[in-house]
Design a protein around this motif. Structure first.
Motif, PDB file in Angstrom:
ATOM      1  N   UNK A 212      18.629  40.981  34.776  1.00  0.00           N
ATOM      2  CA  UNK A 212      18.247  40.492  33.450  1.00  0.00           C
ATOM      3  C   UNK A 212      17.392  41.526  32.741  1.00  0.00           C
ATOM      4  N   UNK A 214      17.510  44.052  28.935  1.00  0.00           N
ATOM      5  CA  UNK A 214      18.243  44.300  27.704  1.00  0.00           C
ATOM      6  C   UNK A 214      19.315  45.366  27.910  1.00  0.00           C
ATOM      7  N   UNK A 215      20.506  45.105  27.394  1.00  0.00           N
ATOM      8  CA  UNK A 215      21.553  46.115  27.424  1.00  0.00           C
ATOM      9  C   UNK A 215      22.325  46.208  28.726  1.00  0.00           C
ATOM     10  N   UNK A 217      24.659  44.303  30.062  1.00  0.00           N
ATOM     11  CA  UNK A 217      26.093  44.093  29.863  1.00  0.00           C
ATOM     12  C   UNK A 217      26.698  45.253  29.072  1.00  0.00           C
ATOM     13  N   UNK A 218      25.949  45.732  28.073  1.00  0.00           N
ATOM     14  CA  UNK A 218      26.435  46.862  27.262  1.00  0.00           C
ATOM     15  C   UNK A 218      26.710  48.079  28.140  1.00  0.00           C
ATOM     16  N   UNK A 221      29.982  47.624  30.007  1.00  0.00           N
ATOM     17  CA  UNK A 221      31.152  47.741  29.129  1.00  0.00           C
ATOM     18  C   UNK A 221      31.352  49.187  28.674  1.00  0.00           C
ATOM     19  N   UNK A 222      30.243  49.890  28.499  1.00  0.00           N
ATOM     20  CA  UNK A 222      30.315  51.305  28.131  1.00  0.00           C
ATOM     21  C   UNK A 222      31.010  52.097  29.249  1.00  0.00           C
ATOM     22  N   UNK A 225      34.749  51.577  29.069  1.00  0.00           N
ATOM     23  CA  UNK A 225      35.352  52.330  27.968  1.00  0.00           C
ATOM     24  C   UNK A 225      35.436  53.810  28.331  1.00  0.00           C
ATOM     25  N   UNK A 230      40.446  48.894  29.578  1.00  0.00           N
ATOM     26  CA  UNK A 230      40.374  47.974  28.448  1.00  0.00           C
ATOM     27  C   UNK A 230      39.993  46.572  28.935  1.00  0.00           C
ATOM     28  N   UNK A 231      38.891  46.069  28.402  1.00  0.00           N
ATOM     29  CA  UNK A 231      38.469  44.707  28.734  1.00  0.00           C
ATOM     30  C   UNK A 231      39.366  43.729  27.975  1.00  0.00           C
ATOM     31  N   UNK A 234      36.596  38.292  28.789  1.00  0.00           N
ATOM     32  CA  UNK A 234      35.276  38.147  29.419  1.00  0.00           C
ATOM     33  C   UNK A 234      34.858  36.689  29.321  1.00  0.00           C
ATOM     34  N   UNK A 236      31.577  34.072  30.528  1.00  0.00           N
ATOM     35  CA  UNK A 236      30.294  33.931  31.219  1.00  0.00           C
ATOM     36  C   UNK A 236      30.220  32.550  31.862  1.00  0.00           C
ATOM     37  N   UNK A 246      23.468  34.257  34.287  1.00  0.00           N
ATOM     38  CA  UNK A 246      24.924  34.144  34.163  1.00  0.00           C
ATOM     39  C   UNK A 246      25.632  35.165  35.039  1.00  0.00           C
TER      40      UNK A 246
END
Lengths: 291, 291
Positions: A212, A214-215, A217-218, A221-222, A225, A230-231, A234, A236, A246
Motif C-alpha cells: 500500500x 502511492x503509485x 499499481x502504476x 502497469x508501467x 507496457x 497489453x493489459x 483488470x 480488483x 485489494x
C-alpha cells in the motif's frame, strides 16, 4: 480420440454446459459432462480428478465479472488453459400456449436476471425470482405445473425440458456474451505447467497483491507496457482478512514469448504476492472485439 | 438545526438505515428516513428532491464492491459529498427459544448471505434463501410464523420487529464493515458543485473511459502519481453497449488542493470520457485502515 469430462455449474442445458459442448467440439474430443450445484463444486471436481476440465464463466459483456470465480481461482490450485466466448441469448420459457400478460413470476440465475432488466421494466406485473441456475429454473417451472410461472434460460434448456419459448431474445443487449475459462488441475511441479510451448500472441492470467504505497499499481502497469504486454482486463477484489486492501486480477496479452518469463519475474519482484492463474491462446471472439 | 431526509435501500433497521442515522448524528441535523425497494429508487428520490441525501453502500470489506451502485453513479446525476464506514455485524434472527439445530431456511439480502458463508458450511441443514433486504427478511420470517425459518440481519432489525437473536456475529470476518457514500442531487451548473472549498487531504471519486490501446491505464495512473495523488480504489465495469470495453471507477486522495483542477484537466485530456462523481473528506475509519 480421448475422452474428457467437463464439470460445470448448473443443470443440463445451462450456458456453462453449452460452453463445454462448444469447447469439446472445438478440440475434437469425446466428452462427458458433470453438472454441479456451485462453482466451488466445479473446482473440487477438477482437484479430485473427477473432471478433466472445469468450465467457469469469468465475465459477461453486459454485467461484468463473475467475481466468485475470481476468488475461487485465487484460493484453488487450478490453471486456465483456454478461454471461449459464448453468445448468450435469453428466452422467456414457460408452458405451451401461455401469453406474456399471464406471467407473474420469472425464475432464473441472478446473473441472467441482471442481463434482462428491460423485460421487467416493460412488464410491471412480472416479478423476478432468484434461482440457482437458468436451466434448473426451467425444470422448476415445469415441476410446479403453474402456468403463471416462467423461467429465463437459453434455447437448449427449453429443449431439455420440453417447454415453450414465450418470448425470445429478452436480453438487454443483442450482443450479450460470456467469456468462459477452461481450468485444469495445477500440477505439483510448476515446471510441468499445462499449456507450455504456446506460440505468441497468447494471454496470461495472474493475480498480484501490492504494497500500500502511492503509485504501486502504476509501477506494475508501467512494467507491462515497457515489455510490450497489453493489459486486456483488470479486476480488483478485496482481501477479506485485511480490510480495505485489494488484490488485482489481470489478463495480459503477450506478443513475444521471450517476454513471458522476464515479465513474470518483474511482477514477482514488485508485488508482495503473485500467482499465475493461466496461460492460453487468445480466443477468436476476443480478437474481433478487443477489450 | 435543519431537517434532512435520507433515502436508503431496505426496510427500517437495514444497515443502510443505520448508516443514515450515524451520518445524521455526525452532522447534527434533524433527520427523517425514506426506505426504498431498490438502489435505483434511492437515486430517483435524490433526483426528484424527495430526499436530501441518498445513502448507498459502495463496498464491503469482505465481499467487495456493490457494483450496481457504481453503474447507477455513472447513469445518474448524483454527487458524492461524504463517505461513512459502518461496522457490519450479522446475527441469526428468529423466534424466541428456537435452537440453532431446528433452523432449516435462512433468508437475507444476497450480499449479507455472501458475508456469512461459514455459517452454512458449519450447519449443513440450513439453506440460504435470497431476500430483497436484511431487515425485510426479519419481517418476512416473523410474518411466516414458521419457527424453522430465520433471517440474517443486524441488531436494529431484531429490535425493529421484536425477534430474538439465535446466534450473534455470524459474519465470516469480525472486522466486516461497509463503506457508504452520501449522494446529493448534482446542480445544473458544475461551478456550484457541492463540497467546494474542502481542505486537503480529501478524496475525489471519478470514472474514466479510455482508448483501447496498450498502456492507456498506465498513463493515467502515472499522471496521478506525478501529481502526488494516491489511488485508493479502482474498479472496472463493462461498457454494456460496447462489449469487452471497460470504464474505470477510481477514488483518489488529494493531498494538496492546488493539484485538484490540474489533475482533473489532465485526466479529461487523456480519457475518451470522464465524469467527476464526488469530492469529500476522508472518513476516519479509512485513515486508520488505508486501502
Amino acid at each position: 480420440m480421448t475422452s474428457k469430462t467437463f464439470a460445470f455449474q448448473g443443470a443440463p442445458g445451462a450456458f456453462s454446459h453449452q460452453a463445454a459442448r462448444m469447447y469439446a467440439a472445438q478440440i475434437g474430443d469425446e466428452a462427458s459432462y458433470l453438472p454441479c450445484q456451485s462453482f466451488g463444486e466445479v473446482f473440487d471436481n477438477v482437484r479430485s480428478g473427477a473432471a478433466t476440465y472445469g468450465v467457469i464463466p469469468l465475465e459477461n459483456s453486459s454485467i461484468g465479472s463473475i467475481v466468485a470465480n475470481y476468488d475461487l481461482l485465487w484460493s484453488h490450485d487450478a490453471f486456465i488453459v483456454d478461454e471461449i466466448f459464448v453468445p448468450v441469448h435469453h428466452h422467456l420459457i414457460g408452458f405451451e400456449g401461455v401469453r406474456l400478460a399471464e406471467i407473474r413470476e420469472v425464475f432464473s440465475h441472478p446473473a441472467a436476471l441482471d442481463q434482462c432488466r428491460k423485460l421487467f421494466k416493460q412488464n410491471q406485473k412480472m416479478s423476478a425470482r432468484v434461482h440457482w441456475d437458468t436451466s434448473g429454473s426451467v425444470a422448476y417451472v415445469k415441476e410446479s405445473g403453474k402456468r403463471e410461472l416462467a423461467a429465463i434460460a437459453g434455447e437448449p434448456a427449453a429443449k431439455e425440458y420440453g417447454m415453450a419459448i414465450i418470448q425470445s431474445n429478452v436480453e438487454d443487449y443483442a450482443h450479450n456474451s460470456t467469456r468462459f475459462g477452461l481450468v485444469v488441475k495445477m500440477p505439483a511441479d510448476p515446471k510441468n505447467m499445462p499449456s507450455q510451448g504456446l506460440t505468441a500472441p497468447y494471454k496470461l492470467s495472474l493475480v498480484v497483491e501490492l504494497a500500500h504505497e502511492p503509485g504501486a499499481l502504476a509501477k506494475i502497469l508501467h512494467e507491462l507496457a515497457h515489455l510490450g504486454a497489453n493489459l486486456t482486463k483488470i479486476e480488483s477484489r478485496p482481501i477479506a482478512e485485511n480490510p480495505w486492501h485489494y488484490r488485482f486480477f489481470m489478463d495480459i496479452e503477450i506478443k513475444d514469448a521471450a517476454n513471458d518469463q522476464p515479465l513474470l519475474a518483474a511482477l514477482a519482484a514488485k508485488a508482495d504476492n503473485m500467482k499465475l492463474l493461466g496461460r492460453y491462446k487468445v480466443a477468436e471472439a476476443f480478437v474481433s472485439q478487443p477489450a
